[in-house]
Design an enzyme around this catalytic site. Structure first.
Site, PDB file in Angstrom:
ATOM      1  NE  ARG A  48      -1.653  -2.360   2.700  1.00  0.00           N
ATOM      2  CZ  ARG A  48      -1.817  -3.625   2.281  1.00  0.00           C
ATOM      3  NH1 ARG A  48      -2.912  -3.972   1.696  1.00  0.00           N
ATOM      4  NH2 ARG A  48      -0.890  -4.545   2.513  1.00  0.00           N
ATOM      5  CB  THR A  49       3.414   2.582   2.302  1.00  0.00           C
ATOM      6  OG1 THR A  49       2.661   2.113   3.418  1.00  0.00           O
ATOM      7  CG2 THR A  49       4.001   3.943   2.616  1.00  0.00           C
ATOM      8  CE  LYS A  78      27.222  -2.477  -5.394  1.00  0.00           C
ATOM      9  NZ  LYS A  78      27.204  -1.426  -6.423  1.00  0.00           N
ATOM     10  NE  ARG A  99       7.004   0.550   4.932  1.00  0.00           N
ATOM     11  CZ  ARG A  99       5.802  -0.028   4.874  1.00  0.00           C
ATOM     12  NH1 ARG A  99       5.692  -1.317   4.588  1.00  0.00           N
ATOM     13  NH2 ARG A  99       4.708   0.679   5.090  1.00  0.00           N
ATOM     14  CG  HIS A 127       3.300   3.736   8.507  1.00  0.00           C
ATOM     15  ND1 HIS A 127       3.510   4.606   7.448  1.00  0.00           N
ATOM     16  CD2 HIS A 127       2.813   2.592   7.944  1.00  0.00           C
ATOM     17  CE1 HIS A 127       3.178   4.011   6.319  1.00  0.00           C
ATOM     18  NE2 HIS A 127       2.755   2.796   6.599  1.00  0.00           N
TER      19      HIS A 127
HETATM   20  N1   CP Z   1      -0.531  -0.140   5.731  1.00  0.00           N
HETATM   21  C1   CP Z   1       0.712  -0.356   5.214  1.00  0.00           C
HETATM   22  O1   CP Z   1       1.699   0.295   5.574  1.00  0.00           O
HETATM   23  O2   CP Z   1       0.752  -1.323   4.265  1.00  0.00           O
HETATM   24  P1   CP Z   1       2.049  -1.782   3.457  1.00  0.00           P
HETATM   25  O3   CP Z   1       2.990  -2.415   4.445  1.00  0.00           O
HETATM   26  O4   CP Z   1       1.536  -2.731   2.413  1.00  0.00           O
HETATM   27  O5   CP Z   1       2.662  -0.545   2.854  1.00  0.00           O
END
Ligand code: CP
Length: 299
Positions: A48-49, A78, A99, A127
């Site tokens: 999703r993100t 590396k 991320r 998040h």
């Molecule tokens: N909700 C969420 O962060 O989903 P993903 O891990 O798929 O990005």
């Protein structure tokens, strides 16, 4: 230039503006970010993100460069540090969505970046953009961001999105929180201390049925295997707070069930067509909120 690292950075006014822009972008394709480039650097898995950020960028006429499996495909293999990676990507992009599985990496990236760094999830830290879209979902589905009762269920210790939303809701008025979890997965003290300082009313319980009957918003979480080192403990915990149709049918009228997703059995499929179940719509709202965020940062 502004980095988006944690929800405590934001106030109600900023969120109101974000939500107004998000709503104005519904169903739109624009050229607002024509010529702008977003780099998405994902050192941990995502559906999703990453894809909603990339979709948001394309819908605004911008462009995307992407590393979806950076822990294996980037030069970090590396020995390149996050600081060097960011200094390089700075030259290629106007904004970076990052991320990383390790808490602290986002702050290190932001410390050296000359373009905005957006936290797309850092380990068990935060998040923030997920929390923005969770709150936007609440706003759209129950019509208010003050004066409601939210029950957070399940994995509150290791669920960064729940932590981010709890911090964010500390800025709103008369939001009552119930944390439903066993001691192993209880909300961490940093969040609870913050809420206490702000006079936010919260309780901790293991009574899922009672919480679901009373809450305006039920926030279910995944028991994240990747953060629970002991496999036997994971197996013990994952069946504890499953929401099925019989349970969701006890929710009060007008209340909603949200979940950042992915799910792994903690909401059974027959819940999906309940009027309370809005988690797929929540993921849809994610594109709008991320479009709004990119537009405000880069437009
Ligand atoms: N909700 C969420 O962060 O989903 P993903 O891990 O798929 O990005």
């Amino acid at each position: 230039m502004q980095h988006i690292l944690e929800t405590q950075q934001f106030d109600r006014e900023a969120l109101n503006s974000l939500f107004q822009v998000a709503t104005s972008l519904e169903g739109k394709r624009t050229k607002d970010l024509d010529g702008k480039i977003m780099a998405s650097l994902f050192f941990a898995p995502s559906t999703r993100t990453r894809l909603s950020f990339e979709s948001a960028m394309y819908r605004l006429g911008g462009h995307v460069i992407s590393m979806e499996n950076a822990s294996e495909s980037s030069s970090s293999t590396k020995g390149e540090t996050i600081e060097d990676t960011i200094r390089i990507v700075d030259n290629y992009a106007d904004v970076i969505v990052l991320r990383h599985p390790e808490v602290g990496m986002l702050a290190r990236a932001a410390a050296v970046s000359e373009v905005s760094v957006i936290n797309g999830g850092d380990g068990i830290g935060q998040h923030p953009t997920q929390a923005f879209l969770d709150l936007y979902t609440i706003f759209r589905e129950i019509g208010r961001t003050d004066d409601f009762h939210i029950a957070f269920v399940g994995n509150l210790a290791y669920y960064r999105a729940a932590r981010s939303l709890a911090y964010l809701l500390g800025k709103y008025n008369n939001v009552k929180m119930t944390f439903v979890s066993g001691p192993e997965l209880a909300m961490k003290d940093d969040v609870k201390e913050y809420l206490k300082e702000r006079g936010v009313q919260f309780t901790e319980t293991d009574d899922l049925v009672g919480a679901m009957r009373e809450a305006d918003v039920v926030y279910q979480t995944r028991i994240a295997e990747e953060w629970i080192p002991d496999h036997d403990q994971y197996e013990k915990l994952r069946g504890k707070y499953v929401i099925d149709r019989a349970l969701v049918d006890q929710m009060k009228e007008g209340s909603i069930l949200i979940h950042p997703l992915p799910r792994a059995g903690e909401i059974t499929p027959e819940v999906d067509d309940s009027p309370h179940a809005v988690y797929f719509k929540q993921a849809e709202y994610g594109v709008l909120v991320r479009m709004a965020l990119l537009k405000l940062l880069l437009g």
